[in-house]
Design a protein around this motif. Structure first.
Motif, PDB file in Angstrom:
ATOM      1  N   LEU A  53       0.834  -0.891  -0.449  1.00  0.00           N
ATOM      2  CA  LEU A  53       0.027  -0.106   0.298  1.00  0.00           C
ATOM      3  C   LEU A  53       1.206   0.913  -0.053  1.00  0.00           C
ATOM      4  O   LEU A  53       0.879   1.943  -1.029  1.00  0.00           O
ATOM      5  N   PHE A  67      -2.091   9.364  -4.637  1.00  0.00           N
ATOM      6  CA  PHE A  67      -3.841   8.823  -4.191  1.00  0.00           C
ATOM      7  C   PHE A  67      -3.953   8.322  -3.026  1.00  0.00           C
ATOM      8  O   PHE A  67      -4.988   8.548  -1.795  1.00  0.00           O
ATOM      9  N   LEU A  68      -2.935   8.452  -1.640  1.00  0.00           N
ATOM     10  CA  LEU A  68      -2.984   8.553  -0.166  1.00  0.00           C
ATOM     11  C   LEU A  68      -2.211   9.749   0.622  1.00  0.00           C
ATOM     12  O   LEU A  68      -1.898  10.845   0.026  1.00  0.00           O
ATOM     13  N   PRO A  82      -0.615   4.157  -7.899  1.00  0.00           N
ATOM     14  CA  PRO A  82       0.834   5.146  -7.027  1.00  0.00           C
ATOM     15  C   PRO A  82      -0.248   6.153  -5.937  1.00  0.00           C
ATOM     16  O   PRO A  82      -0.965   6.496  -5.445  1.00  0.00           O
TER      17      PRO A  82
END
Lengths: 260, 262
Positions: A179, A189-190, A186
């Motif tokens: 993760l 998106f965190l 990618p």
């Protein structure tokens, strides 16, 4: 000296191949990745985004080599204790870390089959022919990744050698690494703070480079990416060798090298 | 009464099995972290594809599948008596082997339910998702039903895998991945060709998950109740087959001596 190292390494590789051939469980990541690939590619196909199907292939590749290292390779020391061969290996002149590197590297190389499997799945099941546009960057990144996984797995193998916790730790480690490393999606998106941490995970650099090799736009930041993968892998390896030595010293002191 | 007593001892052994893997700290900080990280990777595909519907679809699917996969640990657990060398001892005792095996493996069903419930809460919080058109008890009921039917399927497969204990973890890996792939977790069932759909509806998870999705999409009919009943029927069918098979395999082992310590 060089010849001794090479012959010891080759003997370790041969032994690992024989052990894996006798234990189908070692190949679990290679056996399950076709189904996982179908699920990943199906999501892109259902959304009408064939252009992103390559993401699934890169994820399949990194997950298979990762699982071969973290799930199978990390068990090597614990298995050597369990089968009472650790004592025998340790009384030889060959450093144990060398045997370990050769064996884990062998297993992670087997994981490359995961890419071939998922490529075939994409072609046969979904009729997607995914092209690698920059084969040389793809190859060098993959080689660096194999080195990095092997290095990191020496750390996990050293920690896992205290038998009772092996399975527990095996089940924990890979998910969060995939993760945070952006193996499937990618890391952009965190949350920001995870993106900062991600740069200390070699998967982040590997996934970005490998995904870029599937696009026609060309790959940016190749040198820094490959150096970072190698740097993080070698750092992991150095920490792993140090930890391994500490663990083995402790087991020797306690007279528990082959007692689980 | 004797079967119940054996079952309760089996439960005790199962609890000890679980304790070998997890204590409350490693379960919370390790297992749940791992489950949510894996599910999170899949749910992020919804963000990549910029689709709120896909985020919801993958969140519900993965949260429920996480528990089902955890319940499927009953497959390898079914073989642990062979690995421990206690299987022949169970066989020479009077009565059926099934209460002992079901007792020992049932703990993984409970682990599945708890895993799904916690994963649902954590993932909903992480992705800022609030469930609509379904109450908490309906979420709980779906999770319990799906995990129980998956456990029943695991009892059936576990009975088979007793014959090939070396493949126990391979079987678990394949079942967990198959659930994610064909049971409506990643893509709607309608995506697959008809033969695959037929197989999917005979497997656990599919009916319960479809029913829950119908509920969440504000389906005004009674699809939820029908599909949840189907899930129970599927689970009961696999359980019945599993229990019958367990004794058939045990009796075969008694006859040909293939129940040795491995």
């Amino acid at each position: 000296m060089g010849n001794v190292v090479i012959s010891a390494g080759m003997a370790a590789v041969k032994a690992q191949i024989q052990m894996t051939c006798n234990n189908v469980e070692d190949l679990l990541p290679v056996l399950t990745i076709p189904l996982s690939s179908i699920a990943m590619i199906a999501i892109f196909a259902n959304a009408g985004r064939e252009d992103l199907a390559g993401y699934a292939l890169i994820a399949a590749l990194l997950m298979t080599v990762g699982q071969m290292g973290f799930f199978v390779g990390s068990e090597v020391v614990a298995n050597d204790r369990n089968t009472q061969v650790l004592e025998l290996i340790l009384v030889t002149d060959t450093p144990y870390w060398l045997v370990l590197v050769a064996r884990i590297l062998t297993l992670t190389i087997v994981g490359v089959v995961g890419f071939l499997e998922s490529w075939l799945i994409a072609w046969i099941v979904f009729d997607y022919k995914i092209q690698v546009h920059d084969l040389s960057v793809f190859t060098f990144t993959l080689l660096a990744t194999l080195v990095a996984i092997t290095g990191t797995c020496i750390v996990t193998a050293a920690i896992f050698c205290f038998g009772r916790t092996t399975r527990t730790l095996q089940n924990i480690i890979s998910g969060p690494l995939y993760l945070v490393g952006g193996v499937l999606v990618p890391v952009t998106f965190l949350p920001d703070w995870i993106q900062v941490i991600a740069q200390g995970v070699f998967f982040y650099w590997a996934a970005d480079l490998l995904r870029a090799t599937l696009t026609v736009d060309g790959v940016q930041g190749v040198a820094i990416g490959i150096w970072m993968i190698l740097f993080l892998g070698i750092c992991g390896g150095a920490v792993g060798v140090f930890l391994l030595q500490r663990m083995l010293d402790r087991l020797r002191r306690n007279g528990a090298l082959s007692l689980l | 009464m004797r079967a119940l007593r054996v079952f309760s001892f089996g439960l005790l052994v199962g609890w000890r099995d679980l304790a070998v893997f997890w204590n409350w700290k490693t379960w919370t900080l390790g297992w749940i972290l791992r489950v949510c990280a894996v599910a999170g990777s899949w749910i992020l595909l919804g963000k990549l594809l910029q689709s709120e519907e896909l985020i919801e679809f993958l969140l519900i699917g993965n949260a429920i599948a996480a528990g089902a996969s955890a319940a499927a640990w009953a497959i390898p657990a079914s073989t642990w008596d062979r690995v421990d060398g206690t299987y022949p001892l169970l066989l020479i005792s009077p009565g059926s082997i099934f209460p002992a095996i079901v007792g020992r493996t049932a703990v993984w069903m409970v682990n599945g339910v708890l895993t799904s419930v916690v994963a649902f809460c954590v993932l909903s919080f992480a992705f800022d998702y609030s469930i609509e058109h379904a109450s908490y008890w309906e979420v709980g009921l779906t999770i319990i039903t799906v995990c129980t039917s998956t456990y029943c399927f695991a009892v059936f497969l576990g009975a088979w895998i007793t014959l090939l204990p070396k493949l126990r973890n391979v079987a678990l890996g394949l079942v967990a991945t198959a659930i994610t792939t064909v049971c409506g977790v990643s893509v709607p069932i309608s995506f697959w060709p008809s033969p695959v759909q037929v197989v999917a509806f005979a497997l656990p998870v599919t009916n319960g998950l479809e029913g829950f999705r119908a509920l969440v999409s504000n389906d005004m009919g009674n699809q939820f109740a029908i599909l949840l009943t189907n899930e129970i029927v599927v689970g009961a069918g696999w359980f019945l087959l599993g229990v019958l098979l367990m004794d058939v395999i045990a009796n075969r082992g008694r006859r040909d001596g293939s129940v040795e310590f491995m």
